[in-house]
Design a protein around this motif. Structure first.
Motif, PDB file in Angstrom:
ATOM      1  N   VAL A   6       0.897  -1.148   0.000  1.00  0.00           N
ATOM      2  CA  VAL A   6       0.000   0.000   0.000  1.00  0.00           C
ATOM      3  C   VAL A   6       0.935   1.196   0.000  1.00  0.00           C
ATOM      4  CG1 VAL A   6      -1.815   1.262   1.222  1.00  0.00           C
ATOM      5  CG2 VAL A   6      -1.804  -1.241   1.239  1.00  0.00           C
ATOM      6  N   TYR A   7       0.672   2.148  -0.893  1.00  0.00           N
ATOM      7  CA  TYR A   7       1.598   3.262  -1.045  1.00  0.00           C
ATOM      8  C   TYR A   7       0.834   4.566  -1.219  1.00  0.00           C
ATOM      9  CZ  TYR A   7       0.517   2.792  -6.019  1.00  0.00           C
ATOM     10  OH  TYR A   7      -0.132   2.718  -7.222  1.00  0.00           O
ATOM     11  N   TYR A  17      -2.262  10.474  -3.686  1.00  0.00           N
ATOM     12  CA  TYR A  17      -2.879   9.311  -4.318  1.00  0.00           C
ATOM     13  C   TYR A  17      -2.491   8.094  -3.502  1.00  0.00           C
ATOM     14  CZ  TYR A  17      -3.746   5.510  -7.560  1.00  0.00           C
ATOM     15  OH  TYR A  17      -4.185   4.346  -8.125  1.00  0.00           O
ATOM     16  N   VAL A  18      -3.460   7.263  -3.171  1.00  0.00           N
ATOM     17  CA  VAL A  18      -3.227   6.026  -2.421  1.00  0.00           C
ATOM     18  C   VAL A  18      -3.532   4.857  -3.344  1.00  0.00           C
ATOM     19  CG1 VAL A  18      -3.891   4.658  -0.417  1.00  0.00           C
ATOM     20  CG2 VAL A  18      -3.835   7.162  -0.251  1.00  0.00           C
ATOM     21  N   GLY A  19      -2.606   3.913  -3.415  1.00  0.00           N
ATOM     22  CA  GLY A  19      -2.806   2.754  -4.270  1.00  0.00           C
ATOM     23  C   GLY A  19      -2.174   1.513  -3.665  1.00  0.00           C
ATOM     24  N   SER A  20      -2.244   0.415  -4.417  1.00  0.00           N
ATOM     25  CA  SER A  20      -1.628  -0.827  -3.972  1.00  0.00           C
ATOM     26  C   SER A  20      -0.928  -1.483  -5.157  1.00  0.00           C
ATOM     27  CB  SER A  20      -2.660  -1.775  -3.357  1.00  0.00           C
ATOM     28  OG  SER A  20      -3.664  -2.091  -4.293  1.00  0.00           O
ATOM     29  N   ALA A  63      -4.146  -5.702   3.001  1.00  0.00           N
ATOM     30  CA  ALA A  63      -3.634  -4.570   2.224  1.00  0.00           C
ATOM     31  C   ALA A  63      -4.778  -3.803   1.575  1.00  0.00           C
ATOM     32  CB  ALA A  63      -2.651  -5.055   1.160  1.00  0.00           C
ATOM     33  N   VAL A  64      -5.703  -4.517   0.954  1.00  0.00           N
ATOM     34  CA  VAL A  64      -6.834  -3.870   0.291  1.00  0.00           C
ATOM     35  C   VAL A  64      -7.704  -3.125   1.298  1.00  0.00           C
ATOM     36  CG1 VAL A  64      -8.970  -4.310  -0.998  1.00  0.00           C
ATOM     37  CG2 VAL A  64      -6.843  -5.427  -1.682  1.00  0.00           C
ATOM     38  N   ALA A  65      -7.940  -3.735   2.450  1.00  0.00           N
ATOM     39  CA  ALA A  65      -8.742  -3.076   3.486  1.00  0.00           C
ATOM     40  C   ALA A  65      -8.046  -1.810   3.975  1.00  0.00           C
ATOM     41  CB  ALA A  65      -8.999  -4.030   4.652  1.00  0.00           C
ATOM     42  N   VAL A  70      -7.301   4.181   4.160  1.00  0.00           N
ATOM     43  CA  VAL A  70      -6.479   5.380   3.986  1.00  0.00           C
ATOM     44  C   VAL A  70      -7.074   6.304   2.932  1.00  0.00           C
ATOM     45  CG1 VAL A  70      -4.181   6.235   3.325  1.00  0.00           C
ATOM     46  CG2 VAL A  70      -4.389   4.222   4.784  1.00  0.00           C
ATOM     47  N   LYS A  71      -7.650   5.744   1.877  1.00  0.00           N
ATOM     48  CA  LYS A  71      -8.272   6.573   0.840  1.00  0.00           C
ATOM     49  C   LYS A  71      -9.370   7.465   1.418  1.00  0.00           C
ATOM     50  CE  LYS A  71      -7.289   4.026  -3.346  1.00  0.00           C
ATOM     51  NZ  LYS A  71      -7.803   3.387  -4.552  1.00  0.00           N
ATOM     52  N   GLY A  72     -10.014   6.998   2.481  1.00  0.00           N
ATOM     53  CA  GLY A  72     -11.082   7.775   3.092  1.00  0.00           C
ATOM     54  C   GLY A  72     -10.618   8.787   4.119  1.00  0.00           C
ATOM     55  N   TRP A  73      -9.339   8.813   4.423  1.00  0.00           N
ATOM     56  CA  TRP A  73      -8.810   9.704   5.444  1.00  0.00           C
ATOM     57  C   TRP A  73      -8.685  11.137   4.946  1.00  0.00           C
ATOM     58  CZ3 TRP A  73      -4.045   6.689   7.743  1.00  0.00           C
ATOM     59  CH2 TRP A  73      -4.516   5.618   8.508  1.00  0.00           C
TER      60      TRP A  73
END
Length: 101
Positions: A6-7, A17-20, A63-65, A70-73
């Motif tokens: 997760v990055y 941008y948050v991704g995996s 990781a997905v969770a 984090v995307k919602g933060w």
């Protein structure tokens, strides 16, 4: 066991941008963002991007969770994560992480 990263990237416009990424090296994915391999990607028009935080997970579901969480933060909470201020983050945030990777 393949790692799942997760990055978080800081884009040229200052947004995050948050991704995996599944694989051994998260820098491969950062390179793909900067190379513009996917013209429809959210980061395409926000290049260059800079890796500001990443963490490896052994379990893809965790990781997905965490990525979704984090995307919602808020921006402030994302910046606390970047600074490593775990005490100001929700307790589940540290679960499943591969520290020191």
């Amino acid at each position: 066991v393949m790692r799942v990263w997760v990055y978080m990237l800081r884009c040229a416009d200052g947004r995050y941008y948050v991704g995996s990424h599944r694989g051994e090296d998260v820098q491969v994915r950062v390179w793909e963002h900067n190379a513009g391999l996917h013209p429809t990607a959210w980061t395409f028009s926000r290049r260059p991007v800079e890796l500001v935080w990443c963490e490896a997970f052994l379990r893809a579901d965790e990781a997905v969770a965490f990525e979704r969480q984090v995307k919602g933060w808020s921006r402030d909470k994302k910046e606390a994560l970047i600074r490593g201020e775990w005490s100001s983050l929700p307790a589940p945030a540290a679960r499943g992480r591969l520290t020191g990777q």
